[in-house]
Scaffold this motif. Structure first.
Motif, PDB file in Angstrom:
ATOM      1  N   LEU A  73      47.682  46.272  48.658  1.00 26.13           N
ATOM      2  CA  LEU A  73      46.226  46.519  49.885  1.00 26.13           C
ATOM      3  C   LEU A  73      47.370  47.085  50.962  1.00 26.13           C
ATOM      4  N   PRO A  74      46.951  48.666  51.589  1.00 27.24           N
ATOM      5  CA  PRO A  74      47.431  49.127  52.532  1.00 27.24           C
ATOM      6  C   PRO A  74      47.821  48.115  53.262  1.00 27.24           C
ATOM      7  N   GLN A  75      48.886  48.246  54.182  1.00 27.04           N
ATOM      8  CA  GLN A  75      49.077  47.317  55.644  1.00 27.04           C
ATOM      9  C   GLN A  75      48.708  48.144  57.093  1.00 27.04           C
ATOM     10  N   ASP A  76      48.937  49.749  56.109  1.00 27.34           N
ATOM     11  CA  ASP A  76      49.225  50.263  57.934  1.00 27.34           C
ATOM     12  C   ASP A  76      47.786  50.473  58.892  1.00 27.34           C
ATOM     13  N   LEU A  83      38.800  49.125  53.373  1.00 28.86           N
ATOM     14  CA  LEU A  83      37.753  50.012  52.671  1.00 28.86           C
ATOM     15  C   LEU A  83      38.305  50.015  51.221  1.00 28.86           C
ATOM     16  N   ASP A  84      40.591  49.547  51.384  1.00 29.81           N
ATOM     17  CA  ASP A  84      40.899  48.963  49.178  1.00 29.81           C
ATOM     18  C   ASP A  84      39.954  47.774  49.409  1.00 29.81           C
ATOM     19  N   THR A  86      37.561  46.266  49.888  1.00 29.38           N
ATOM     20  CA  THR A  86      36.073  46.621  49.165  1.00 29.38           C
ATOM     21  C   THR A  86      36.211  47.198  48.343  1.00 29.38           C
ATOM     22  N   LYS A  87      36.989  48.586  47.632  1.00 33.01           N
ATOM     23  CA  LYS A  87      36.642  49.491  46.433  1.00 33.01           C
ATOM     24  C   LYS A  87      37.389  48.232  45.467  1.00 33.01           C
ATOM     25  N   HIS A  88      38.522  47.717  45.952  1.00 32.02           N
ATOM     26  CA  HIS A  88      39.131  46.815  44.263  1.00 32.02           C
ATOM     27  C   HIS A  88      38.331  45.616  44.309  1.00 32.02           C
ATOM     28  N   GLY A  89      37.615  44.871  45.198  1.00 33.15           N
ATOM     29  CA  GLY A  89      36.808  44.247  44.816  1.00 33.15           C
ATOM     30  C   GLY A  89      35.912  44.736  44.417  1.00 33.15           C
ATOM     31  N   ILE A  90      34.838  45.817  44.675  1.00 31.89           N
ATOM     32  CA  ILE A  90      33.764  46.056  43.459  1.00 31.89           C
ATOM     33  C   ILE A  90      34.144  46.240  42.431  1.00 31.89           C
ATOM     34  N   ASN A  91      35.098  47.085  41.963  1.00 31.45           N
ATOM     35  CA  ASN A  91      36.195  47.337  40.624  1.00 31.45           C
ATOM     36  C   ASN A  91      36.473  45.973  39.621  1.00 31.45           C
ATOM     37  N   ASP A  92      36.796  45.210  40.431  1.00 32.66           N
ATOM     38  CA  ASP A  92      37.198  44.108  40.080  1.00 32.66           C
ATOM     39  C   ASP A  92      35.874  43.505  39.581  1.00 32.66           C
ATOM     40  N   ILE A  93      35.524  43.142  39.819  1.00 40.32           N
ATOM     41  CA  ILE A  93      34.181  42.938  39.724  1.00 40.32           C
ATOM     42  C   ILE A  93      33.360  43.143  38.584  1.00 40.32           C
ATOM     43  N   LEU A  94      33.277  44.819  38.538  1.00 38.77           N
ATOM     44  CA  LEU A  94      32.499  45.621  37.921  1.00 38.77           C
ATOM     45  C   LEU A  94      33.707  45.083  36.452  1.00 38.77           C
ATOM     46  N   VAL A  95      34.515  45.667  36.048  1.00 41.01           N
ATOM     47  CA  VAL A  95      36.215  45.488  35.125  1.00 41.01           C
ATOM     48  C   VAL A  95      35.608  44.133  34.929  1.00 41.01           C
ATOM     49  N   GLU A  96      35.362  43.324  34.961  1.00 39.16           N
ATOM     50  CA  GLU A  96      35.601  41.147  35.141  1.00 39.16           C
ATOM     51  C   GLU A  96      34.616  41.231  34.157  1.00 39.16           C
ATOM     52  N   ASN A  97      33.082  41.902  34.292  1.00 41.51           N
ATOM     53  CA  ASN A  97      32.164  41.578  33.362  1.00 41.51           C
ATOM     54  C   ASN A  97      31.795  42.584  33.155  1.00 41.51           C
ATOM     55  N   PHE A  98      32.365  43.383  32.721  1.00 41.48           N
ATOM     56  CA  PHE A  98      31.259  44.771  32.011  1.00 41.48           C
ATOM     57  C   PHE A  98      32.066  45.155  30.947  1.00 41.48           C
ATOM     58  N   THR A  99      33.667  44.637  31.279  1.00 43.17           N
ATOM     59  CA  THR A  99      34.646  45.449  30.468  1.00 43.17           C
ATOM     60  C   THR A  99      35.411  44.027  29.784  1.00 43.17           C
ATOM     61  N   ASN A 100      35.481  44.671  28.083  1.00 43.17           N
ATOM     62  CA  ASN A 100      36.316  43.899  27.628  1.00 43.17           C
ATOM     63  C   ASN A 100      37.565  43.933  28.067  1.00 43.17           C
ATOM     64  N   THR A 101      38.183  42.820  28.084  1.00 44.08           N
ATOM     65  CA  THR A 101      39.872  43.038  29.659  1.00 44.08           C
ATOM     66  C   THR A 101      40.624  42.648  28.809  1.00 44.08           C
ATOM     67  N   GLU A 102      39.832  41.842  27.581  1.00 46.83           N
ATOM     68  CA  GLU A 102      41.425  41.534  26.137  1.00 46.83           C
ATOM     69  C   GLU A 102      41.735  42.951  25.708  1.00 46.83           C
ATOM     70  N   GLU A 103      41.537  44.153  26.229  1.00 47.06           N
ATOM     71  CA  GLU A 103      41.701  46.088  25.682  1.00 47.06           C
ATOM     72  C   GLU A 103      42.981  46.888  26.615  1.00 47.06           C
ATOM     73  N   ILE A 104      42.587  46.322  28.092  1.00 47.93           N
ATOM     74  CA  ILE A 104      43.525  46.886  28.666  1.00 47.93           C
ATOM     75  C   ILE A 104      44.313  46.890  28.069  1.00 47.93           C
ATOM     76  N   ASP A 105      44.914  47.585  28.608  1.00 43.44           N
ATOM     77  CA  ASP A 105      46.716  47.253  27.870  1.00 43.44           C
ATOM     78  C   ASP A 105      47.542  46.704  29.371  1.00 43.44           C
ATOM     79  N   TRP A 106      47.652  45.399  29.269  1.00 43.80           N
ATOM     80  CA  TRP A 106      48.079  45.003  30.733  1.00 43.80           C
ATOM     81  C   TRP A 106      49.809  45.441  30.904  1.00 43.80           C
ATOM     82  N   ILE A 107      50.463  45.227  29.872  1.00 48.90           N
ATOM     83  CA  ILE A 107      51.360  45.026  29.432  1.00 48.90           C
ATOM     84  C   ILE A 107      52.385  46.948  29.927  1.00 48.90           C
TER      85      ILE A 107
END
Length: 188
Positions: A73-76, A83-84, A86-107
């Motif tokens: 997260l930005p530290q400036d 703000l970041d 909050t945005k990342h937290g909401i995104n992480d909850i949505l992705v973890e619960n409504f996306t098949n994270t096995e299909e994300i190319d983490w590499i």
């Protein structure tokens, strides 16, 4: 009751409520920024595991442990940070619960590290690498001079452009391969 006392009491109550809300927000922000919290999501386990093996994750002689949010997260400014977060937290909850994270190319996502790591976090601890007066190691000034020059030119590179495995002990790709193999040797 006269109007003056009403305003004073109202301001005092408002101040107490505001202080209380700030303290609760700060505690929530702090307790949701470490590897234990971030690694509690199944998809983040490889990142949390390799972080714990890294110098920044506590594998050092000084007892220092960075928080995930110190780098990701930005530290400036407090505003940009919250703000970041909050945005990342909401995104992480949505992705973890409504996306098949096995299909994300983490590499492959590792190649986007400049999007996910902020220099302001690095420089909070490592500012001396750029400051001639404070540098413990003169060689660090030489090796980081190109970074300082890039900042001045307005076309900066980021710390993770060179320090590609920082924060995850260089083992992230191996750990990700355990769960999301890049190659399959099974015959078809």
């Amino acid at each position: 009751m006269n109007r003056k006392w009403f305003i004073v009491i109202l301001l005092a109550i408002g101040g107490l409520l505001g202080t209380g809300a700030s303290l609760v927000t700060a505690e929530i922000a702090h307790s949701t920024g470490d590897a234990a919290f971030c690694g509690s999501c199944h998809s983040m386990e490889p990142m949390a595991n390799t972080f714990k093996l890294d110098v920044h994750g506590g594998n050092n002689n000084h007892g220092f442990v960075a928080q995930c949010v110190d780098c990701h997260l930005p530290q400036d400014s407090v505003f940009a940070y919250m703000l970041d977060k909050t945005k990342h937290g909401i995104n992480d909850i949505l992705v973890e619960n409504f996306t098949n994270t096995e299909e994300i190319d983490w590499i492959a996502r590792r190649e986007e590290r400049e999007r996910f790591v902020f220099d302001s976090g690095c420089l909070n601890c490592h500012q001396a690498l750029l400051d001639r007066k404070e540098a413990e190691n003169p060689k660090s000034l030489q090796t980081h001079a190109h970074y300082k020059n890039q900042l001045a030119s307005g076309d900066p590179i980021q710390c993770v452009s060179c320090h590609v495995t920082v924060g995850h002990n260089g083992m992230l790709r191996s750990e990700l391969n355990k769960r999301y193999p890049e190659y399959s040797f099974e015959s078809k």
